[in-house]
Design an enzyme around this catalytic site. Structure first.
Site, mmCIF file in Angstrom:
data_model
loop_
_atom_site.group_PDB
_atom_site.id
_atom_site.type_symbol
_atom_site.label_atom_id
_atom_site.label_comp_id
_atom_site.label_asym_id
_atom_site.label_seq_id
_atom_site.Cartn_x
_atom_site.Cartn_y
_atom_site.Cartn_z
ATOM 1 N N HIS A 47 -22.359 47.352 29.561
ATOM 2 C CA HIS A 47 -21.855 47.089 28.207
ATOM 3 C C HIS A 47 -22.030 48.325 27.313
ATOM 4 C CE1 HIS A 47 -20.980 44.511 24.679
ATOM 5 N NE2 HIS A 47 -21.786 45.368 24.064
ATOM 6 N N GLU A 48 -23.236 48.857 27.294
ATOM 7 C CA GLU A 48 -23.499 50.002 26.430
ATOM 8 C C GLU A 48 -22.754 51.248 26.906
ATOM 9 O OE1 GLU A 48 -24.865 49.739 23.599
ATOM 10 O OE2 GLU A 48 -25.439 47.649 23.904
ATOM 11 N N HIS A 52 -19.384 51.387 25.256
ATOM 12 C CA HIS A 52 -19.445 51.993 23.922
ATOM 13 C C HIS A 52 -19.626 53.509 24.025
ATOM 14 C CE1 HIS A 52 -19.477 48.122 22.069
ATOM 15 N NE2 HIS A 52 -20.702 47.802 22.436
#
Length: 366
Positions: free
Chosen positions: A21-22, A25
């Site tokens: 997920h990170e 980003h």
């Protein structure tokens, strides 16, 4: 393998999902020219860290989160490469990327899980139980493919089971494809029929059996995709049940409850495979990865909810600010958005703490 090992594996998989997920980003921020100050896996004290260029990469003590700290996320930076100084469309992509990566992870896991499927239970009717009355030209027929139950699209056999269970105790509206044409059958009399199993237990069924179909390449791809969108629907249904009061706080689970559940399910799958003379490790691994795929897609959907402190809340504020600027030629002061996000984070952490306590109590049978 013991349950402790499965719990360790589950914690590791949580860390992987957070990292994915990170990373979504992080990589989009880098590609779109946003300065990233820190990329962290885990929360709490730093265990390991390394500075590479402008970004510090850290591994932190608790595998319950992570973050991609971009310059100016709180709006107080004059750096031209800060997040807030980038165009809205770039900020939108960066915010969306984390959930998109989780969603793609779920899709990929389902593709792998179903790549070796030889046969599966389809949604095509194969027969009926004794005493089943809703059959015939005006009812269900062998060869009918169920495509809707009470208005809900049906893609998988698990959908049939789900909406048979959630439907009325006696009457169901079912749409089938018969000889290439859609046939809508309203108010079919399909009460639960109690049957005796070979082991002496009883089962309640609707009285319909479904055909087993050999899986080709297209079938495997469809099974993976249908399981993906089915998971999205289950998340929305769960949210609906939560807001309607059909389920309560005790039915919710946080990381503690989910890790425990993964361990229990994997152990059960191992024991069942051993009893049947199958590969116990493969059965446990399949169970774990199926649950991880479900969690990945769950995280993807939940994180896009318009709640402060979540990516969905940031996207919502981004859109509100864009509309506001169209009418006023000004932008909302970032400090006010920061206050809202801080309040949202406090509420979110409080909810996580309550759910964690509930998980602990459930582990001790309370």
């Amino acid at each position: 393998m013991s349950m402790v090992i499965y719990i360790i594996v589950a914690i590791f998989m949580f860390g992987v999902l957070i990292a994915v997920h990170e990373f979504g980003h992080f990589i989009t921020a880098k590609l779109l020219g946003v300065k990233v100050n820190e990329f962290a896996i885990g929360m709490g004290p730093r265990l390991l860290h390394r500075q590479k260029g402008e970004t510090e990469y850290t591994l932190r003590a608790f595998p319950i989160g992570g973050f991609c700290a971009m310059e100016g996320e709180d709006g107080d930076s004059q750096d031209p490469r800060s997040f807030q100084n980038k165009p809205a469309w770039k900020r939108f992509i960066v915010l969306l990327a984390g959930s998109l990566m989780n969603f793609l992870t779920g899709v990929l896991i389902f593709l792998v899980l179903y790549s070796g499927t030889g046969a599966y239970i389809s949604t095509t009717i194969a027969g009926f139980a004794d005493g089943f009355t809703a059959q015939g030209q005006q009812g269900l027929m062998v060869g009918d493919r169920v495509v809707e139950i009470d208005g809900h699209p049906i893609w998988l056999m698990s959908d049939v089971a789900l909406f048979f269970d959630r439907g009325d105790e006696t009457y169901l509206d079912i749409t089938v494809v018969r000889d290439g044409e859609r046939v809508e059958l309203e108010g079919l009399y399909m009460p639960w029929i109690v049957t005796q199993n070979a082991d002496g237990t009883q089962s309640a069924k609707r009285g319909v059996t479904f055909a087993v179909k050999e899986a080709g390449v297209l079938d495997r791809l469809q099974l993976a995709w249908y399981n993906t969108i089915d998971t999205v629907r289950l998340v929305w249904m769960s949210l609906g049940d939560l807001f309607s009061g059909a389920v309560g706080l005790r039915d919710m689970s946080g990381p503690i409850g989910i890790v425990s559940m993964i361990g229990q399910e994997a152990t059960q799958a191992q024991e069942e495979a051993q009893a049947a003379g199958g590969n116990a490790v493969a059965a446990a691994a399949t169970t774990i990865f199926y649950i991880v795929a479900f969690i990945a897609i769950n995280l993807s959907v939940m994180n896009l909810l318009p709640i402060p402190a979540l990516d969905g809340g940031q996207i919502f504020f981004l859109l509100v600010d864009k509309v506001y600027s169209l009418f006023t030629r000004r932008h909302i002061n970032p400090k006010y958005l920061g206050y809202i996000n801080a309040a949202g984070m406090i509420c979110l952490l409080a909810l996580m703490a309550v759910v964690a306590l509930s998980d602990v109590f459930k582990q001790f049978g309370h």
